[in-house]
Design an enzyme around this catalytic site. Structure first.
Site, short mmCIF file in Angstrom:
data_model
loop_
_atom_site.label_atom_id
_atom_site.label_comp_id
_atom_site.label_asym_id
_atom_site.label_seq_id
_atom_site.Cartn_x
_atom_site.Cartn_y
_atom_site.Cartn_z
N TYR A 138 107.20 37.54 -0.53
CA TYR A 138 106.64 37.64 0.82
C TYR A 138 105.53 38.69 0.86
CZ TYR A 138 106.20 38.58 5.79
OH TYR A 138 105.69 38.76 7.03
N ASP A 139 105.82 39.86 0.28
CA ASP A 139 104.84 40.95 0.28
C ASP A 139 103.53 40.50 -0.36
OD1 ASP A 139 106.59 42.61 1.48
OD2 ASP A 139 107.07 43.80 -0.31
N SER A 141 101.85 53.39 8.74
CA SER A 141 102.38 52.68 7.59
C SER A 141 101.38 52.85 6.44
CB SER A 141 102.55 51.23 8.00
OG SER A 141 103.17 50.54 7.00
N LEU A 142 101.54 52.14 5.38
CA LEU A 142 100.61 52.26 4.26
C LEU A 142 100.11 50.89 3.83
CD1 LEU A 142 102.57 54.73 1.92
CD2 LEU A 142 100.59 55.26 3.32
N LYS A 200 107.62 56.01 -4.23
CA LYS A 200 107.77 55.41 -2.91
C LYS A 200 109.24 55.01 -2.77
CE LYS A 200 105.86 51.60 -0.14
NZ LYS A 200 107.06 51.49 0.61
N LYS A 224 102.31 49.25 -5.38
CA LYS A 224 103.57 48.52 -5.55
C LYS A 224 103.72 48.11 -7.00
CE LYS A 224 105.21 47.68 -1.29
NZ LYS A 224 106.02 46.60 -0.92
N CYS A 274 139.64 30.03 -27.48
CA CYS A 274 140.97 29.95 -28.11
C CYS A 274 141.99 29.32 -27.19
CB CYS A 274 141.43 31.33 -28.56
SG CYS A 274 141.82 32.42 -27.18
N CYS A 315 141.72 35.97 -30.82
CA CYS A 315 140.73 34.97 -30.39
C CYS A 315 139.54 35.04 -31.35
CB CYS A 315 140.28 35.29 -28.97
SG CYS A 315 138.80 34.40 -28.47
S1 IVH Z 1 103.85 58.64 3.12
C1 IVH Z 1 101.07 58.03 6.80
N1 IVH Z 1 105.45 58.91 1.09
O1 IVH Z 1 106.80 53.60 2.65
C2 IVH Z 1 101.87 57.46 5.73
N2 IVH Z 1 105.80 57.07 2.56
O2 IVH Z 1 105.09 51.20 2.94
C3 IVH Z 1 103.09 58.25 5.54
N3 IVH Z 1 107.70 55.67 1.98
O3 IVH Z 1 106.39 53.71 6.10
C4 IVH Z 1 103.94 57.65 4.52
N4 IVH Z 1 108.31 56.82 0.21
O4 IVH Z 1 108.55 54.74 5.16
C5 IVH Z 1 105.14 58.17 2.17
N5 IVH Z 1 106.82 59.27 -0.73
C6 IVH Z 1 106.50 58.57 0.35
C7 IVH Z 1 107.23 57.42 0.73
C8 IVH Z 1 106.85 56.70 1.85
C9 IVH Z 1 108.58 55.77 0.98
C10 IVH Z 1 107.74 54.59 2.99
C11 IVH Z 1 107.41 55.03 4.39
C12 IVH Z 1 106.28 54.15 4.80
C13 IVH Z 1 106.36 53.01 3.85
C14 IVH Z 1 104.99 52.37 3.67
#
Ligand code: IVH
Length: 765
Positions: free
Chosen positions: A36-37, A82-83, A116, A318, A415, A435
Site C-alpha cells: 500500500y505504501d 508527518s514525514l 524510524k 523506508k 516413521c 525415527c
Molecule cells: S520525526 C516533523 N523521528 O514516523 C516530523 N518520527 O512516517 C517529526 N517516527 O509521524 C517526526 N520514528 O510518528 C521522527 N525517529 C523518529 C521517528 C519518527 C518514528 C514516526 C512518527 C512520524 C512517522 C512518519
C-alpha cells in the site's frame, strides 16, 4: 506522455480508494501495508510533479487520524506533522537538491540519521517539569487524551529533569515520541497469552496502540510498553540550534532517547551508512520500518518550512519492502533432531527484498490455527535479514471459499509413530528416538564442524549407514568396524581407513565440543563453553540434572493438593497456577537469592486457597529445588528455559544410554585441567569489552588462570570492566552502576599484584 501520466494518476487513486475501503470498512485488505505504501508513494510522487492532474478526491488529500470515540480530545500545541518517504539513495539526493534550491547558495547540510520506530506517535506536555497531558497524534490537530495511560509507562518521566543536577525544567515543554513494545516484551506478552490459552497477538504496533487506548489505565499498566522521545514540539525558553543538541537536551532532561542516532557530515556520509542499517535492523531491541533523516541545523530546517503535512527538513527513508503477499500452495512437514515437527509453506514464488522466496516457515500448527491460515490462502510473507522467511498471516479478503484447514498430521510422516504435544508446548513431536528422519538429523549435526567434526561423514554416508543398519544412533558411530563398511558399495579401503581415523580423532575432541555435538536444544558452542566452565565432566551434569529432577518431582508432589483445589478463576490465579506447574523455569530462578522465601511464597500464593500449615512444606520443597538447580541457574547467560531443556535432555533414558555408550567407546567427557598460574584475581569478576592486544579469549584465559571469573554482562557483581579499543555500551553501563573501568594494561598490572585505584589508574608506587 501527459495522457499516460493523467491515466496513471487516476488509476492509482482508484486502486488506493479500493484498498482503503477494503482495509477500513470491510476489514479485508488484499495487499500488505508495504505494498500500500508503495502505491501511495508512487501517486504522491506523480502528483508532486504534475499537480494539475491530481484529483480532488485523491487519497493523498486525506490526513491520517487515529482518533477514537472513547477519549476526550486535546488540541495539539502545534500541528503534529508527518514525514514524506524516500525509498532509495536517489530519492534522498533529489530531496537534498530541492532543499538546497530553497537555501542560500553554498549551504552545506549536515544530517542526523536515526531509526524510524514502528510504534505510535505520542505528544506529551510538561508544565513546570510535571507531566500534565499526553495525547495521540490523532488527525495532527487534535489527539485522544491518553494522559492516565501514558503515566503508567515507566520510561516516561512524570517529572523532569529526572536528574536534578541538570538544573530546572522549562516552564512548558511539549515533546514528541513513539510508543512501542520492545521485541522481547512482545514475545513475553504472547507467552503469557498462550499460558492463559488466549490467541497470540500478531502485530506489535497494533498491539501497542490497543494497549495505549485502554479505557482503564490499569490495563495499560500491565503491558510493558516503552516510549522513546525524539523531538520538541514546543519549549518555553529552550534555545537550541541543532537537532543533535536537541537529542542531547532531551537526554539530559531524562527522556528515553534512541541511542543509535548518528550525526552525518553530509549526504554521502548518510548513504554510506544505509546498507549497514538494513543489516543492523534485526539486532535492535525494537521494530523499525526505516530511518529518519533530519537537517541538523534548526535554522535551516525552519527556513525550509512545511509542504502539505510534511516538513521539508526531514524525510523517512523506508527500507525495501520485507513483506509481500502470495499464494500458499501446500504445506510440507519436517521433523528435526529433537523430533519437533515443523510445517513449511510452499508458495507461489514471490520476490521479496531482492530474493525469490518459494517456501516459508509456518512456525508451528498452533500458530497456523491462531492465525487461521488455510491451504490455498493468499498469505503475507516476511523476509528480514538472515531470518528464514515466514508467513505472517492470511489475507482473508482474498478467499474464494475453496481454502481448506491445515491440521497437524496424526502420525510422523517418516516413521508413522503417533505425534504427541507435550503439556504447555505449542509444537508437536515425534517421540520415537529411532525415527529415521530424527536419527538422520541428529547424526548430521553430531558430525558437523563445530560439533565432533568427523570428516568423510556426509549426509550420503550417514543415510547409507542408517539404511544398512550399521548405526541406529550417534554413539554407534564409535563402534563401526572396517569389514562391514568395506562390504558397502563405493567404500574402498582408503575411504574406510580415513573414515575410521577421523572417528578415532573425534573421540578426543574437547569436552565443550562433545557437549555441543549432543544437539541439546539451545546448547551451541557458547552455552557449551559456559557449562564446561562450571561442570568438570558429563557425569557432573548428569548428577546435577538428576538431583533437579528429583527435587522437581518432590515439589510437584507437594503442590498437587493445592493445585487440585485451586481454580484458575481469574488472570491472577491462572498466572500463579502456571508458575506452580513450572517451578524450574518460573520459580527457582526468581527466588534464587531470596532470603525470605516463605514470605515471598506467601505473597505469590495470595490468590489461591493456601492454608498456613501448607506453607512451610511448600517453602522447603522450593528451597530444595533452588538448591539443586543453583549450579545451573547461577551460570550467567543461561536462561531458565535453557536450564529446563538441559535438565530434560539429561533426564531422558535414551540420551543416558547414548552417553554411556560414548563413554564406553572412550569419547572424552571431561574438561581439560585448567592452567592455574595464581589466585591473585580470586573472587573477582570481570567483563571484557572492545578490542584487546590479543584475542579476547586469551585475556579471558589469563583472568581465569589467576582465579578470576569472566562474565558477559555488567551487574552489581562485576568487579571491573576491562575496556579495549572501541568498547561497547558496557562501559556506559559500568559508569552508571559505579563499576570501575580499567584498561588491559591495568588488568595486567592487577595480575602482577599492583594496586589499581577506583578511578582506574594503576598505582605503580
Ligand atoms: S520525526 C516533523 N523521528 O514516523 C516530523 N518520527 O512516517 C517529526 N517516527 O509521524 C517526526 N520514528 O510518528 C521522527 N525517529 C523518529 C521517528 C519518527 C518514528 C514516526 C512518527 C512520524 C512517522 C512518519
Amino acid at each position: 506522455m501527459s495522457r499516460e501520466i493523467q491515466e496513471r494518476i487516476a488509476e492509482l487513486s482508484g486502486e488506493l480508494h479500493q484498498h482503503i475501503y477494503r482495509y477500513h470498512v470491510l476489514n479485508e485488505p488484499v495487499i500488505t501495508d508495504a505494498e500500500y505504501d508503495r502505491l501511495f508513494a508512487d501517486l504522491q510522487d506523480l502528483e508532486t510533479r504534475h499537480p494539475e492532474y491530481a484529483l480532488p478526491d485523491s487519497p493523498t488529500q486525506r490526513v491520517g487520524s487515529d482518533l477514537s470515540g472513547d477519549f476526550p480530545k486535546l488540541r495539539h500545541a502545534a500541528p503534529i506533522l508527518s514525514l514524506s518517504n524516500a525509498f532509495d539513495a536517489d530519492d534522498l539526493a533529489n530531496w537534498q537538491e530541492r532543499n538546497l534550491r530553497l537555501l542560500p547558495a553554498g549551504t552545506q547540510l549536515r544530517y542526523v540519521l536515526q531509526p524510524k520506530l514502528d510504534g505510535l506517535a505520542i505528544v506529551i506536555t510538561y508544565e513546570d517539569g510535571v507531566l500534565t497531558r499526553a495525547a495521540t497524534r490523532g488527525n495532527g490537530e487534535f489527539g485522544d487524551d491518553v494522559t492516565a495511560n501514558v503515566k503508567t509507562i515507566r520510561s516516561v518521566p512524570l517529572r523532569i529533569p529526572v536528574n536534578r543536577d541538570q538544573g530546572g525544567a522549562p516552564a512548558r515543554l511539549v515533546v514528541r515520541g513513539e510508543i512501542l513494545f520492545h521485541k522481547n516484551s512482545f514475545v513475553e506478552l504472547n507467552r503469557e497469552q498462550q499460558a492463559l490459552g488466549l490467541p497470540a497477538y500478531v502485530n506489535a504496533r497494533n498491539t501497542a496502540s490497543g494497549s495505549l487506548k485502554q479505557k482503564d489505565s490499569r490495563a495499560t499498566a500491565k503491558r510493558k510498553l516503552t516510549a522513546y522521545i525524539y523531538a520538541i514540539v514546543e519549549g518555553d525558553g529552550v534555545v537550541l540550534s541543532s537537532e543533535w543538541e536537541t537529542l542531547q537536551f532531551l537526554r539530559d532532561m531524562g527522556f528515553n532517547v534512541i541511542r543509535d542516532a548518528a550525526l552525518c557530515k553530509d549526504l554521502a556520509d548518510v548513504t554510506k551508512r544505509l546498507p549497514g542499517w538494513e543489516a543492523k535492523r534485526d539486532d535492535l531491541p525494537f521494530e523499525i520500518d526505516g530511518l529518519v533523516l533530519k537537517v541538523d541545523n534548526l535554522a535551516y530546517a525552519d527556513e525550509l518550512g512545511v509542504v502539505g503535512k510534511d516538513p521539508r527538513g526531514a524525510i523517512a527513508y523506508k527500507f525495501p519492502a520485507e513483506e509481500a503477499s502470495t499464494k500458499l500452495l501446500g504445506v510440507t512437514i519436517g521433523v528435526g533432531r529433537t523430533g519437533k515437527v515443523t510445517p513449511t509453506a510452499q508458495l507461489e514464488p514471490v520476490f521479496i527484498g531482492g530474493v525469490t522466496v518459494s517456501n516459508a516457515s509456518l512456525h508451528n500448527y498452533e500458530q497456523v490455527a491462531a492465525l487461521d491460515i488455510r491451504q490455498g490462502d493468499r498469505v503475507v510473507v516476511k523476509r528480514s535479514g538472515d531470518v528464514i522467511p515466514y508467513v505472517i498471516g492470511p489475507v482473508p479478503g482474498a478467499r474464494d471459499g475453496s481454502e481448506t484447514a491445515i491440521l497437524p498430521p496424526e502420525a510422523c510422516p517418516f516413521c508413522d509413530t503417533r505425534l504427541i504435544q507435550p503439556a504447555g508446548a505449542v509444537d508437536w513431536f515425534c517421540a520415537n528416538p529411532q525415527c529415521p528422519e530424527r536419527v538422520m538429523r541428529t547424526l548430521e549435526f553430531f558430525v558437523s564442524r563445530g560439533a565432533l567434526d568427523i570428516e568423510g561423514m556426509g549426509p550420503q554416508t550417514i543415510a547409507t549407514l542408517i539404511e544398512k543398519k550399521l548405526i541406529k544412533d550417534e554413539a554407534d558411530i564409535f563402534y563401526l568396524e572396517a569389514a562391514p563398511l568395506l562390504a558397502l558399495e563405493g567404500f574402498a579401503e582408503k575411504k574406510v581407513e580415513n573414515l575410521l581415523a577421523s572417528i578415532e580423532a573425534a573421540k578426543a575432541r574437547p569436552f565443550e565440543q562433545v557437549l555441543t555435538s549432543l544437539g541439546i536444544d539451545g546448547v551451541g558452542a557458547t552455552v557449551a563453553g559456559l557449562l564446561t566452565d562450571s561442570f568438570a565432566s558429563m557425569q557432573d551434569l548428569l548428577d546435577t540434572s538428576k538431583q533437579i529432577r528429583v527435587a522437581r518431582e518432590s515439589f510437584a508432589h507437594t503442590v498437587a493438593p493445592l493445585l487440585r483445589e485451586a481454580g484458575a478463576d481469574d488472570d491472577e490465579s491462572a498466572r500463579v497456577i502456571f508458575r506452580l506447574r513450572h517451578p524450574l523455569t518460573e520459580l527457582a530462578p526468581r527466588y534464587q537469592d531470596a532470603a525470605d522465601l516463605r514470605d515471598r511464597l506467601a505473597r505469590l500464593l495470595k490468590p489461591l486457597p493456601v492454608s498456613a500449615e501448607q506453607l512451610p512444606a511448600l517453602a522447603q520443597s522450593l528451597a530444595d529445588l533452588i538448591a539443586a538447580s543453583r549450579p545451573l541457574h547461577s551460570i550467567e547467560g543461561l536462561g531458565p528455559v535453557l536450564v529446563a531443556n538441559i535438565v530434560d535432555w539429561f533426564s531422558d533414558e535414551h540420551h543416558q544410554n547414548i552417553l554411556a555408550k560414548m563413554q564406553a567407546a572412550g569419547v572424552n567427557m571431561r574438561a581439560a585441567e585448567r592452567v592455574v598460574s595464581g589466585d591473585g584475581l580470586s573472587g573477582q569478576t570481570f567483563v571484557l569489552t572492545g578490542a584487546m592486544s590479543v584475542p579476547r579469549g586469551e585475556v579471558k584465559a589469563l583472568v581465569e588462570a589467576h582465579g578470576g571469573k569472566v562474565t558477559g554482562s555488567v551487574s552489581k557483581k562485576t568487579s571491573y570492566v576491562v575496556a579495549g579499543d572501541a568498547p561497547g555500551s558496557k562501559v556506559d553501563k559500568a559508569i552508571k552502576s559505579n563499576v570501575p573501568v580499567i584498561s588491559e594494561a591495568e588488568l595486567r598490572a592487577l595480575i602482577a599484584g599492583e594496586q589499581v585505584d577506583a578511578a582506574g589508574t594503576a598505582n605503580l608506587l
